[in-house]
Design an enzyme around this catalytic site. Sequence first.
Site, PDB file in Angstrom:
ATOM      1  N   ILE A   9       8.754  15.098  11.687  1.00 48.36           N
ATOM      2  CA  ILE A   9       9.124  14.479  10.409  1.00 48.36           C
ATOM      3  C   ILE A   9       7.922  14.591   9.478  1.00 48.36           C
ATOM      4  CG2 ILE A   9       9.834  12.355   9.258  1.00 48.36           C
ATOM      5  CD1 ILE A   9      11.332  11.595  11.765  1.00 48.36           C
ATOM      6  N   LYS A  15      12.066  18.556  10.638  1.00 51.36           N
ATOM      7  CA  LYS A  15      12.350  19.784  11.382  1.00 51.36           C
ATOM      8  C   LYS A  15      12.656  19.454  12.831  1.00 51.36           C
ATOM      9  CE  LYS A  15       9.197  22.368   8.406  1.00 51.36           C
ATOM     10  NZ  LYS A  15       7.999  23.238   8.346  1.00 51.36           N
ATOM     11  N   GLY A  95      -4.019  12.668  11.584  1.00 52.26           N
ATOM     12  CA  GLY A  95      -2.589  12.923  11.461  1.00 52.26           C
ATOM     13  C   GLY A  95      -2.023  13.542  12.729  1.00 52.26           C
ATOM     14  N   ASP A  97       0.447  15.457  13.071  1.00 54.33           N
ATOM     15  CA  ASP A  97       0.767  16.872  12.877  1.00 54.33           C
ATOM     16  C   ASP A  97      -0.467  17.742  13.094  1.00 54.33           C
ATOM     17  OD1 ASP A  97      -0.361  15.719  10.572  1.00 54.33           O
ATOM     18  OD2 ASP A  97       0.527  17.227   9.255  1.00 54.33           O
ATOM     19  N   ARG A  98      -1.639  17.225  12.728  1.00 49.76           N
ATOM     20  CA  ARG A  98      -2.873  17.980  12.949  1.00 49.76           C
ATOM     21  C   ARG A  98      -3.174  18.095  14.441  1.00 49.76           C
ATOM     22  NH1 ARG A  98      -7.682  15.836   9.330  1.00 49.76           N
ATOM     23  NH2 ARG A  98      -8.564  17.875   9.926  1.00 49.76           N
ATOM     24  N   THR A 121       2.305  21.113   2.045  1.00 47.87           N
ATOM     25  CA  THR A 121       2.082  20.116   1.007  1.00 47.87           C
ATOM     26  C   THR A 121       0.590  19.984   0.722  1.00 47.87           C
ATOM     27  OG1 THR A 121       4.051  18.907   1.728  1.00 47.87           O
ATOM     28  CG2 THR A 121       2.490  17.724   0.337  1.00 47.87           C
TER      29      THR A 121
END
Length: 246
Positions: A9, A15, A95, A97-98, A121
Site C-alpha cells: 500500500i 499493489k 519506511g 517499503d525501503r 513519488t
Amino acid sequence: MSHKLCIDIGNTLQKVAVFSEKGDIVAWDEQPDFPIQKLENLVCHYHITSSILSSVATERTDIEDFLEKRTRYTRFTHDTPLPIQISYKQPETLGLDRIANAVAAHSFFPTQNVLSIQCGTCLVMDFVTADGHYLGGSIAPGLEMRLAALQHYTQRLPKIEKRPINFYIGDTTEKSILSGVINGMCDEINGAIQRYQDDFGEIKIMMTGGNCSDLQNSIKYSIFAAANVVLYGLYKILKFNDKGEP
C-alpha cells in the site's frame, strides 16, 4: 499448488501480487483503493496459504482482518525478522517499503554492493552491502512532485506534465522547466552513483518505480531496471518468516 499473497500500500497506488513458491508472479494488479472482493477472488483461485502486507500510507484494517481470517498472515512491521541486517540509526523511522526494497536488492545480487534507486513519488536511494547490511540512503522529491512544486511555490510558472525530452537548453518556459527537472534529476542520480562508487568501489545499480522509464536512458552507468521490487522484497520476507529461508 499453494501461493503467497503480497500487498504493497503505497502513497498513490495499492499493489497486489500472487507469487508461486518459486518466486514467480502469477497474478498482479494495482488500484487506488483495492477492493476486498478482488482479494477474495485471488485467495480462492490461487489457494493462498500465507500473506504479507506493507503500508506507507492509509491503514487498510479491512484487508488485514480478511487476511488474518483466510491466510497465515504476517503483518510487516519494524520487528519482523529479515534476511538482511538493518544498520540504520533510527530503524523505527525507516519506511517499510525501503526495507522491502533493500531485501529485494540483496536477493537479486547477494554477493555485491547494491544501490537501489526508486523513481516514484519520491526519489529514494538505498544502499545494501555485499554481506547484507542495509546502511541507509537518501530521500528527495520525485519527478512529478518537482514539477508540481514549481507551479505551487511561484506566481507565474505553469504546471507542466512530464514528457520525454532530448535537450538540455530550454528555449521556452515549458522546455526550461522540463530540462531543469528531468536533466536535474538525472544529474543528481549520476552524481550520487559516482559518490557511492568512490567510497565502495564496484556496485550494482538497480532502478525501479513509475518514473524509471523517464530517466533511465539518461543515466550514464549500467543499470538493472526492475519492476515490482517492493512486492518481490515482501515475498522474500514472507518466505523467510514462513520457512526461515533467505
